[in-house]
Structures are given as structure tokens and as C-alpha cells.
Design an enzyme around this catalytic site. Sequence first.
Site, mmCIF file in Angstrom:
data_model
loop_
_atom_site.group_PDB
_atom_site.id
_atom_site.type_symbol
_atom_site.label_atom_id
_atom_site.label_comp_id
_atom_site.label_asym_id
_atom_site.label_seq_id
_atom_site.Cartn_x
_atom_site.Cartn_y
_atom_site.Cartn_z
ATOM 1 N N SER A 189 -50.252 3.804 -53.543
ATOM 2 C CA SER A 189 -48.994 3.846 -54.298
ATOM 3 C C SER A 189 -49.311 3.488 -55.739
ATOM 4 C CB SER A 189 -48.025 2.802 -53.729
ATOM 5 O OG SER A 189 -46.906 2.639 -54.571
ATOM 6 N N TYR A 202 -46.320 -5.897 -50.223
ATOM 7 C CA TYR A 202 -46.572 -4.448 -50.128
ATOM 8 C C TYR A 202 -47.577 -3.995 -51.196
ATOM 9 C CZ TYR A 202 -45.500 0.589 -50.504
ATOM 10 O OH TYR A 202 -45.589 1.951 -50.570
HETATM 11 P P1 NAD Z 1 -41.395 6.981 -44.131
HETATM 12 O O1 NAD Z 1 -40.611 5.824 -43.670
HETATM 13 O O2 NAD Z 1 -40.810 8.316 -43.936
HETATM 14 O O3 NAD Z 1 -42.843 6.965 -43.477
HETATM 15 C C1 NAD Z 1 -43.497 5.773 -43.106
HETATM 16 C C2 NAD Z 1 -43.853 5.891 -41.629
HETATM 17 O O4 NAD Z 1 -44.652 4.772 -41.256
HETATM 18 C C3 NAD Z 1 -42.668 5.860 -40.689
HETATM 19 O O5 NAD Z 1 -42.122 7.139 -40.478
HETATM 20 C C4 NAD Z 1 -43.276 5.284 -39.420
HETATM 21 O O6 NAD Z 1 -43.541 6.306 -38.493
HETATM 22 C C5 NAD Z 1 -44.586 4.685 -39.873
HETATM 23 N N1 NAD Z 1 -44.675 3.301 -39.428
HETATM 24 C C6 NAD Z 1 -44.208 2.199 -40.045
HETATM 25 N N2 NAD Z 1 -44.463 1.101 -39.294
HETATM 26 C C7 NAD Z 1 -45.103 1.539 -38.176
HETATM 27 C C8 NAD Z 1 -45.619 0.892 -37.017
HETATM 28 N N3 NAD Z 1 -45.559 -0.453 -36.869
HETATM 29 N N4 NAD Z 1 -46.178 1.654 -36.055
HETATM 30 C C9 NAD Z 1 -46.251 3.007 -36.179
HETATM 31 N N5 NAD Z 1 -45.802 3.672 -37.280
HETATM 32 C C10 NAD Z 1 -45.239 2.943 -38.254
HETATM 33 O O7 NAD Z 1 -41.704 6.728 -45.684
HETATM 34 P P2 NAD Z 1 -42.711 7.411 -46.730
HETATM 35 O O8 NAD Z 1 -42.194 7.026 -48.060
HETATM 36 O O9 NAD Z 1 -42.971 8.824 -46.418
HETATM 37 O O10 NAD Z 1 -44.043 6.566 -46.499
HETATM 38 C C11 NAD Z 1 -45.302 7.145 -46.269
HETATM 39 C C12 NAD Z 1 -46.355 6.421 -47.075
HETATM 40 O O11 NAD Z 1 -46.131 6.660 -48.458
HETATM 41 C C13 NAD Z 1 -46.349 4.898 -46.892
HETATM 42 O O12 NAD Z 1 -47.691 4.445 -46.785
HETATM 43 C C14 NAD Z 1 -45.751 4.418 -48.182
HETATM 44 O O13 NAD Z 1 -46.184 3.117 -48.510
HETATM 45 C C15 NAD Z 1 -46.262 5.456 -49.150
HETATM 46 N N6 NAD Z 1 -45.530 5.521 -50.415
HETATM 47 C C16 NAD Z 1 -44.234 5.914 -50.452
HETATM 48 C C17 NAD Z 1 -43.574 5.959 -51.655
HETATM 49 C C18 NAD Z 1 -42.129 6.378 -51.763
HETATM 50 O O14 NAD Z 1 -41.531 6.227 -52.827
HETATM 51 N N7 NAD Z 1 -41.523 6.900 -50.734
HETATM 52 C C19 NAD Z 1 -44.225 5.586 -52.843
HETATM 53 C C20 NAD Z 1 -45.558 5.199 -52.773
HETATM 54 C C21 NAD Z 1 -46.209 5.175 -51.550
#
Ligand code: NAD
Length: 297
Positions: A189, A202
Site C-alpha cells: 500500500s 496496518y
Molecule cells: P477486500 O476486503 O475486498 O479484500 C480483502 C480480502 O482479504 C477479503 O475479501 C478477505 O477475503 C481477505 N481476508 C481478510 N482477512 C482474512 C482472513 N482472516 N482469512 C482469509 N481471508 C481474509 O479489500 P481490498 O481493498 O481489495 O484489499 C485487498 C488488498 O489490497 C489488501 O491487502 C489491502 O490491504 C490492499 N490495499 C487496499 C487499498 C484500498 O484502498 N482498497 C489500498 C492499499 C492496499
Amino acid sequence: MTDRLTMQDPREQYAKPPFPKQPQPVPGLAAKMDPQPDHGETSYKGSGRLAGRKALVTGGDSGIGRAAAIAYAREGADVAIAYLPGEMTDAQDVIALIEAEGRTAVALPGDITDENWCKQLVADAVAGLGGLDILVINAGHQQARDSIAEVTSKDFDVTMKTNLYAMHWITQAAVPHLKPGSAVITTASVQAYDPSAILLDYATTKAGIVAYTKALAKQLIEKGVRANVVAPGPFWTALQASGGQPPEKVMTFGEQSAFGRPGQPVEIAPVYVLLASQEASFTTGEVYGVTGGAGIA
Ligand code: NAD
Ligand code: MG
């Protein structure tokens, strides 16, 4: 809507804040988001860049992971997705989309904060796909807390276990299966280098993911395997609506990017495709930012 790849002003391409207030419990569901995120369901078109490849995407049910899973299937890969049992409805949508491409889909419900499950899910992915050559570490846990005083040991532990330990457990189990030409892609991120005050635990894990992946890349090149990091900025996903940001901040989410809007998951999928494919044959240990020109405020 104009086709995604038609030349146009990217600032105007997708929904802008203000968004409706929409708090959800953890884990959030993509199906409950308003507006619906674009994960490429109808908008991502493949060109055979991953024909016959076998990919495991953690958190492949929703958000960025769903966009990567859909794109991989459209590019010709068989795809296994890992997710929490409570996300079954989102996962079923993705499984159907993978199968609609004539590809094999493997569903892996379970909690990755459990080391045994991490090992088992890799074994199940390998068995279901008939091998493994793309590993996407994408699952993540993010809960905003105003003060260091509010971050309990339990909170800290869940964030570390989900974002760091699970990455290690899953990667450790996967590495013996990776043949030359395989790729590992982790998801950090902008928080790794420009952390928000409210994301203390985080942001710490996201910096750790960058260091881990760079060290891993140095190990794996001896096997002919590449490892890279994707570092997203603000993306419109259930992670943010389920406590990743305070509910009122979700209403203005992405406003502070140079585009005045959050990214849609499909806008980052091409980077996951590139890094997985042989087109990235000279790329390892890199961090690819897709941030909309600025980070999360
Ligand atoms: P999202 O909630 O759609 O995806 C995250 C997924 O993590 C969930 O769908 C879930 O299946 C999985 N997860 C969480 N805890 C879990 C557990 N204990 N066991 C199994 N699975 C688990 O959200 P997203 O934003 O698509 O996140 C995906 C990645 O992108 C993450 O690593 C997040 O930190 C990163 N990210 C997101 C953003 C943003 O703005 N959305 C920004 C920077 C980084
Ligand atoms: Mg989800």
C-alpha cells in the site's frame, strides 16, 4: 458507459465522491457496496497472456483480488481463490465468472490467521489446479483507530497475523511448487511509505510486506522465480467500508487523490497481469504503485 479502454479523461472515468454512508461489519461484502465497484466483470478483456497458467489469489472474492482473479481467468489461467467463509456469496460470483471463461475455479474458504489452514489451502490449490505458478498475496485486514491507546493486543495480533504471518505461511508452503517462470505478487500500500495516523498497525504490516518481498525476490531468482509488490492507493473496496476508514471518510473516499476519486479494482488488475506474465521477464523485487497520483489521506 464508455468502453474502459477508449481514450478519455481518467478523472471522469468512474464515480466520484460524495458516496452514501455505508458501514459494514468485517469482512465487508462487495455486493453491498454503493456504487458497485468495477472489478472487470463486464469491462476486462483478456488477450491470452496467461494461457494455461495456474494462479492462487488470496482475498480473491472481492476488491483488488477479485479484479486480479477475473483478469487472470480472462487471460487464460485457472484460478483458486481464498476467502473467509462469511464471504461465500461474493466468492460464488467470482467462481461463476472464472468458470464462464471455461477455466477451472477452486474455492478455498477458511481463516488465514490459522497456520494449519494456510498450509492446507496451498495444498488444496495445488491439487485443484494441478500445480501452481502464480501466487498473489492480497488478503488483508485494516481497521482505522484514532489513537495508539485504542489498538489492543488483539487488534494488533489480527492485523499482523492476516497481513504478515499468513503471507509467510502461504508463501512458504507455495515456494516448493513454483517452477522457473513462476511469479509471486504481494499487495502492500502507499501506507508502507506514507502512513496515516489512524492506520498504525496496518501501515506497519504494509512496510513489512515490501521488505519481505524484496528479500524473497533475492532468494527466489535462484529458482527462476520473480517476486514483486503492488502498492495501491485508494481503491473502492469493501475493506474501506468495513472499518478500514471511519464511516464518514468513506463518503469522501478518494477525494484527495489527484483524480478526485478512488480507483476501481479493474484499474489495478493489468499490473497484476503484467507481473504474473512472462512479459515481466526482467522484473523482480520491484514495487509498483497505482495510487491515483496520491495516497490515502
Ligand atoms: P477486500 O476486503 O475486498 O479484500 C480483502 C480480502 O482479504 C477479503 O475479501 C478477505 O477475503 C481477505 N481476508 C481478510 N482477512 C482474512 C482472513 N482472516 N482469512 C482469509 N481471508 C481474509 O479489500 P481490498 O481493498 O481489495 O484489499 C485487498 C488488498 O489490497 C489488501 O491487502 C489491502 O490491504 C490492499 N490495499 C487496499 C487499498 C484500498 O484502498 N482498497 C489500498 C492499499 C492496499
Ligand atoms: Mg471480501
